[in-house]
Design a protein around this motif. Structure first.
Motif, short mmCIF file in Angstrom:
data_model
loop_
_atom_site.label_atom_id
_atom_site.label_comp_id
_atom_site.label_asym_id
_atom_site.label_seq_id
_atom_site.Cartn_x
_atom_site.Cartn_y
_atom_site.Cartn_z
N TYR A 21 0.83 -1.20 0.00
CA TYR A 21 0.00 0.00 0.00
C TYR A 21 0.87 1.26 0.00
O TYR A 21 0.63 2.18 -0.78
N PHE A 22 1.86 1.29 0.87
CA PHE A 22 2.71 2.48 0.95
C PHE A 22 3.46 2.73 -0.36
O PHE A 22 3.66 3.87 -0.76
N ARG A 23 3.89 1.69 -1.04
CA ARG A 23 4.64 1.85 -2.28
C ARG A 23 3.74 2.23 -3.46
O ARG A 23 4.14 2.99 -4.34
N GLU A 24 2.51 1.70 -3.48
CA GLU A 24 1.66 1.87 -4.66
C GLU A 24 0.63 2.98 -4.55
O GLU A 24 0.10 3.43 -5.56
N SER A 25 0.31 3.40 -3.36
CA SER A 25 -0.74 4.40 -3.18
C SER A 25 -0.21 5.82 -3.37
O SER A 25 0.80 6.21 -2.77
N LEU A 30 1.24 11.40 0.54
CA LEU A 30 0.86 12.70 1.11
C LEU A 30 1.04 12.74 2.63
O LEU A 30 1.29 13.81 3.18
N TYR A 31 0.90 11.60 3.30
CA TYR A 31 0.90 11.64 4.76
C TYR A 31 1.97 10.80 5.44
O TYR A 31 2.19 10.94 6.62
N LEU A 32 2.62 9.90 4.77
CA LEU A 32 3.63 9.06 5.41
C LEU A 32 4.99 9.74 5.37
O LEU A 32 5.39 10.30 4.36
N LEU A 37 6.72 6.06 9.80
CA LEU A 37 7.05 4.68 9.42
C LEU A 37 7.79 3.98 10.56
O LEU A 37 7.53 2.82 10.87
N SER A 38 8.69 4.70 11.19
CA SER A 38 9.43 4.15 12.33
C SER A 38 8.48 3.78 13.47
O SER A 38 8.62 2.73 14.11
N GLU A 39 7.48 4.63 13.74
CA GLU A 39 6.50 4.37 14.80
C GLU A 39 5.65 3.16 14.46
O GLU A 39 5.35 2.32 15.32
N LEU A 66 -3.41 7.09 9.61
CA LEU A 66 -2.61 8.04 8.84
C LEU A 66 -3.49 9.01 8.07
O LEU A 66 -3.21 10.20 8.00
N LYS A 67 -4.58 8.49 7.52
CA LYS A 67 -5.49 9.34 6.74
C LYS A 67 -6.18 10.37 7.63
O LYS A 67 -6.44 11.49 7.19
N ARG A 68 -6.51 9.98 8.86
CA ARG A 68 -7.17 10.91 9.78
C ARG A 68 -6.22 12.00 10.23
O ARG A 68 -6.63 13.05 10.69
N GLY A 69 -4.96 11.68 10.19
CA GLY A 69 -3.94 12.67 10.54
C GLY A 69 -3.66 12.73 12.03
O GLY A 69 -4.51 12.49 12.86
#
Length: 192
Positions: A21-25, A30-32, A37-39, A66-69
């Motif tokens: 997901y992280f690679r393809e989205s 926008l948010y990562l 990522l470490s957390e 992540l989306k909620r921020g």
């Protein structure tokens, strides 16, 4: 997404579907960030070391958080709260666990039950042998029936035909010997 973050995602100790997901989205970009990522990796390592859980659910809650921020400083605690509240965790050390119907079941260790069945069946056979040797002073009928009950319980839990045959044979032998010897049992209630 930076090359550095892409490399970190590839090396991260997180579920594969989350990496994908992280690679393809496009939205993930926008948010990562590296700190988040470490957390996520730290929380995944924590849960994975102590619990059984659905990794897809872990990934879904992570993406949603992540989306909620959240501020990077508070992200770890924010995500942990979401996971603790929503992720079904099963301790790796518990003998009891919650099944998919939220009912606690007993974890079965087959090797321990096999050993226990062997021990109980030997002790039961020794008690039955007293009947055949006419050593009636040695017979403890209550203990013999308790052992028979243990054989029944273990054979029911394991659901093994061989164990069931041993239990049923033991039950028939005891019933036949009791009938043959015309033994009568009387149960006396204990008054406290």
């Amino acid at each position: 997404m930076s090359e550095e973050l892409n490399d970190l995602i590839h090396k991260a100790n997180i579920p594969e579907q989350l990496k994908t997901y992280f690679r393809e989205s496009n939205e993930a970009k926008l948010y990562l960030n590296v700190d988040m990522l470490s957390e996520i990796e730290e929380l995944y390592t924590f849960y994975n070391a102590l619990y059984y859980f659905d990794e897809t659910e872990f990934s879904s809650y992570t993406i949603s958080s992540l989306k909620r921020g959240s501020e990077v400083v508070a992200y770890y605690y924010y995500l942990k709260k979401i996971l603790d509240s929503n992720l079904e965790l099963i301790s790796k050390d518990q003998r009891f666990y919650k099944n998919n119907k939220s009912i606690f079941d007993f974890k079965i260790d087959r090797s321990n039950l096999d050993k226990m069945f062997g021990k109980v069946s030997r002790e039961f056979a020794q008690n039955v042998d007293y009947f055949y040797k006419n050593q009636y002073d040695e017979i403890n009928i209550l203990k013999t029936y308790l052992l028979l009950g243990k054989l029944e319980l273990i054979s029911s839990i394991i659901d093994d035909e061989y164990y069931s045959d041993i239990y049923n044979s033991g039950r028939v032998v005891i019933a036949n010997k009791i009938e043959e010897l015309d033994l009568k049992f009387y149960i006396r209630k204990h008054n406290d």
